[in-house]
Design a protein around this motif. Structure first.
Motif, PDB file in Angstrom:
ATOM      1  N   LYS A 123       0.822  -1.203   0.000  1.00 23.42           N
ATOM      2  CA  LYS A 123       0.000   0.000   0.000  1.00 23.42           C
ATOM      3  C   LYS A 123       0.860   1.259   0.000  1.00 23.42           C
ATOM      4  O   LYS A 123       2.012   1.238   0.433  1.00 23.42           O
ATOM      5  N   VAL A 124       0.285   2.356  -0.477  1.00 25.07           N
ATOM      6  CA  VAL A 124       0.850   3.679  -0.247  1.00 25.07           C
ATOM      7  C   VAL A 124       0.233   4.186   1.054  1.00 25.07           C
ATOM      8  O   VAL A 124      -0.998   4.221   1.193  1.00 25.07           O
ATOM      9  N   VAL A 125       1.052   4.551   2.013  1.00 26.89           N
ATOM     10  CA  VAL A 125       0.554   4.995   3.312  1.00 26.89           C
ATOM     11  C   VAL A 125      -0.328   6.229   3.132  1.00 26.89           C
ATOM     12  O   VAL A 125       0.050   7.192   2.454  1.00 26.89           O
ATOM     13  N   SER A 126      -1.495   6.207   3.718  1.00 27.63           N
ATOM     14  CA  SER A 126      -2.420   7.336   3.603  1.00 27.63           C
ATOM     15  C   SER A 126      -1.990   8.470   4.523  1.00 27.63           C
ATOM     16  O   SER A 126      -1.701   8.251   5.697  1.00 27.63           O
ATOM     17  N   LEU A 127      -1.967   9.686   3.975  1.00 25.88           N
ATOM     18  CA  LEU A 127      -1.689  10.874   4.772  1.00 25.88           C
ATOM     19  C   LEU A 127      -2.958  11.659   5.077  1.00 25.88           C
ATOM     20  O   LEU A 127      -2.880  12.774   5.598  1.00 25.88           O
ATOM     21  N   VAL A 128      -4.099  11.097   4.795  1.00 22.34           N
ATOM     22  CA  VAL A 128      -5.356  11.734   5.192  1.00 22.34           C
ATOM     23  C   VAL A 128      -5.424  11.697   6.718  1.00 22.34           C
ATOM     24  O   VAL A 128      -5.365  10.611   7.313  1.00 22.34           O
ATOM     25  N   PRO A 129      -5.515  12.848   7.370  1.00 21.22           N
ATOM     26  CA  PRO A 129      -5.474  12.860   8.843  1.00 21.22           C
ATOM     27  C   PRO A 129      -6.492  11.928   9.490  1.00 21.22           C
ATOM     28  O   PRO A 129      -6.178  11.244  10.481  1.00 21.22           O
ATOM     29  N   GLU A 130      -7.692  11.873   8.950  1.00 24.36           N
ATOM     30  CA  GLU A 130      -8.715  10.999   9.540  1.00 24.36           C
ATOM     31  C   GLU A 130      -8.321   9.527   9.421  1.00 24.36           C
ATOM     32  O   GLU A 130      -8.648   8.717  10.301  1.00 24.36           O
ATOM     33  N   ASP A 131      -7.620   9.162   8.342  1.00 23.92           N
ATOM     34  CA  ASP A 131      -7.160   7.778   8.191  1.00 23.92           C
ATOM     35  C   ASP A 131      -6.103   7.442   9.232  1.00 23.92           C
ATOM     36  O   ASP A 131      -6.054   6.314   9.747  1.00 23.92           O
ATOM     37  N   ILE A 132      -5.243   8.406   9.545  1.00 25.58           N
ATOM     38  CA  ILE A 132      -4.214   8.189  10.565  1.00 25.58           C
ATOM     39  C   ILE A 132      -4.852   7.955  11.923  1.00 25.58           C
ATOM     40  O   ILE A 132      -4.463   7.045  12.673  1.00 25.58           O
ATOM     41  N   VAL A 133      -5.851   8.765  12.258  1.00 28.24           N
ATOM     42  CA  VAL A 133      -6.550   8.599  13.538  1.00 28.24           C
ATOM     43  C   VAL A 133      -7.220   7.236  13.604  1.00 28.24           C
ATOM     44  O   VAL A 133      -7.109   6.518  14.603  1.00 28.24           O
ATOM     45  N   GLU A 134      -7.909   6.859  12.531  1.00 25.43           N
ATOM     46  CA  GLU A 134      -8.583   5.560  12.514  1.00 25.43           C
ATOM     47  C   GLU A 134      -7.584   4.414  12.649  1.00 25.43           C
ATOM     48  O   GLU A 134      -7.806   3.457  13.400  1.00 25.43           O
ATOM     49  N   LYS A 135      -6.464   4.525  11.945  1.00 21.04           N
ATOM     50  CA  LYS A 135      -5.457   3.458  11.963  1.00 21.04           C
ATOM     51  C   LYS A 135      -4.850   3.283  13.352  1.00 21.04           C
ATOM     52  O   LYS A 135      -4.750   2.163  13.869  1.00 21.04           O
ATOM     53  N   ILE A 136      -4.434   4.393  13.963  1.00 16.14           N
ATOM     54  CA  ILE A 136      -3.674   4.293  15.218  1.00 16.14           C
ATOM     55  C   ILE A 136      -4.578   4.257  16.453  1.00 16.14           C
ATOM     56  O   ILE A 136      -4.381   3.438  17.356  1.00 16.14           O
ATOM     57  N   LEU A 137      -5.571   5.146  16.500  1.00 17.26           N
ATOM     58  CA  LEU A 137      -6.415   5.211  17.695  1.00 17.26           C
ATOM     59  C   LEU A 137      -7.508   4.153  17.693  1.00 17.26           C
ATOM     60  O   LEU A 137      -7.766   3.518  18.712  1.00 17.26           O
TER      61      LEU A 137
END
Length: 256
Positions: free
Chosen positions: A50-64
């Motif tokens: 995958k290409v890592v998503s830099l969409v802020p909401e995707d980061i929150v969903e992934k980590i939190l």
């Protein structure tokens, strides 16, 4: 750095932080340390093609929400969301890794926070030899011991700095940066390079790192390392065992 689904309470819950919501050095250092111990540095999405998503909401969903980690843009981006929620001024900077044999572009992202009249380097996403607490830009060229590691932030020009770390008894360059502020979109090309270029270490190798009170644990391809109090133990991990190690030692489920 904002995301519509970011919650400071959920962030603190994810990293296990139960201290005050203050903006002093002690508090911000404690928050940084909690994230480093709870959220691993990892490139499993890249390894999954995958290409890592830099969409802020995707980061929150992934980590939190999903209990994952991430690499520099993701984990530092998440920390930037928390810092912004706390009201601490910061800037994103692009950094040039100095761990390669040849000169590289500025593919790393770090954060500069300003509080108590001083500028500090915060970085939660440089993997194996990343700092464990903030370093002052206004007091450079000083050896700083953090737990069992030693760092030095050298000033190498006007608003230019070089981070160095003692590795196996010798000083080793980590990355250089200047204070030119970057926007989030400025990291999109570097993120694509890190996700897809065949020379990228993240394309070539599976990497997971989590800091501990005494050092760090590392999974590099099929080798699992425990570094504690300056001493290292390592063992081989069979390919069919990697998912179990990622879950038991890093708390993450490998994507399919």
């Amino acid at each position: 750095m904002e995301a519509t689904n970011f919650s400071l309470r959920a962030y603190f819950e994810r990293i296990g932080y139960r201290g005050p919501e203050a903006t002093d050095r002690q508090t911000l250092t404690a928050i940084m340390r909690h994230q480093l111990r709870a959220v691993p540095f990892e490139n499993l999405d890249v390894q999954a093609g995958k290409v890592v998503s830099l969409v802020p909401e995707d980061i929150v969903e992934k980590i939190l929400d999903n209990g994952r980690g991430g690499y520099c843009y993701e984990v530092n981006g998440l920390f930037a969301m928390a810092v912004q929620a706390l009201g601490v001024p910061y800037r994103m900077v692009g950094a040039r890794p100095r761990t390669y044999a040849s000169r590289r572009p500025k593919t790393h992202m770090a954060l500069i926070l300003t509080f108590e009249g001083e500028r500090w380097l915060f970085d939660l996403g440089f993997g194996s030899h990343g700092i464990r607490a903030p370093l002052s830009l206004d007091r450079p060229d000083t050896d700083v011991v953090q737990d069992f590691d030693t760092y030095r932030l050298e000033k190498i020009g006007d608003d230019r700095y070089l981070l160095r770390t003692v590795v196996e008894g010798k000083w080793a360059d980590q990355y250089e940066f200047d204070l030119s502020p970057q926007e989030w979109v400025d990291f999109v090309p570097a993120n694509f390079l890190n996700s897809k270029h065949p020379d990228s270490i993240f394309v070539q190798h599976l990497v997971a790192v989590r800091q501990t009170d005494e050092g760090r644990i590392i999974l590099l391809d099929n080798t699992f390392k425990i570094i504690a109090r300056g001493q290292m133990e390592s063992r081989s991990v069979a390919p069919h065992e990697r998912d179990a190690v990622l879950l038991s030692e890093f708390g993450i489920i490998a994507p399919r």
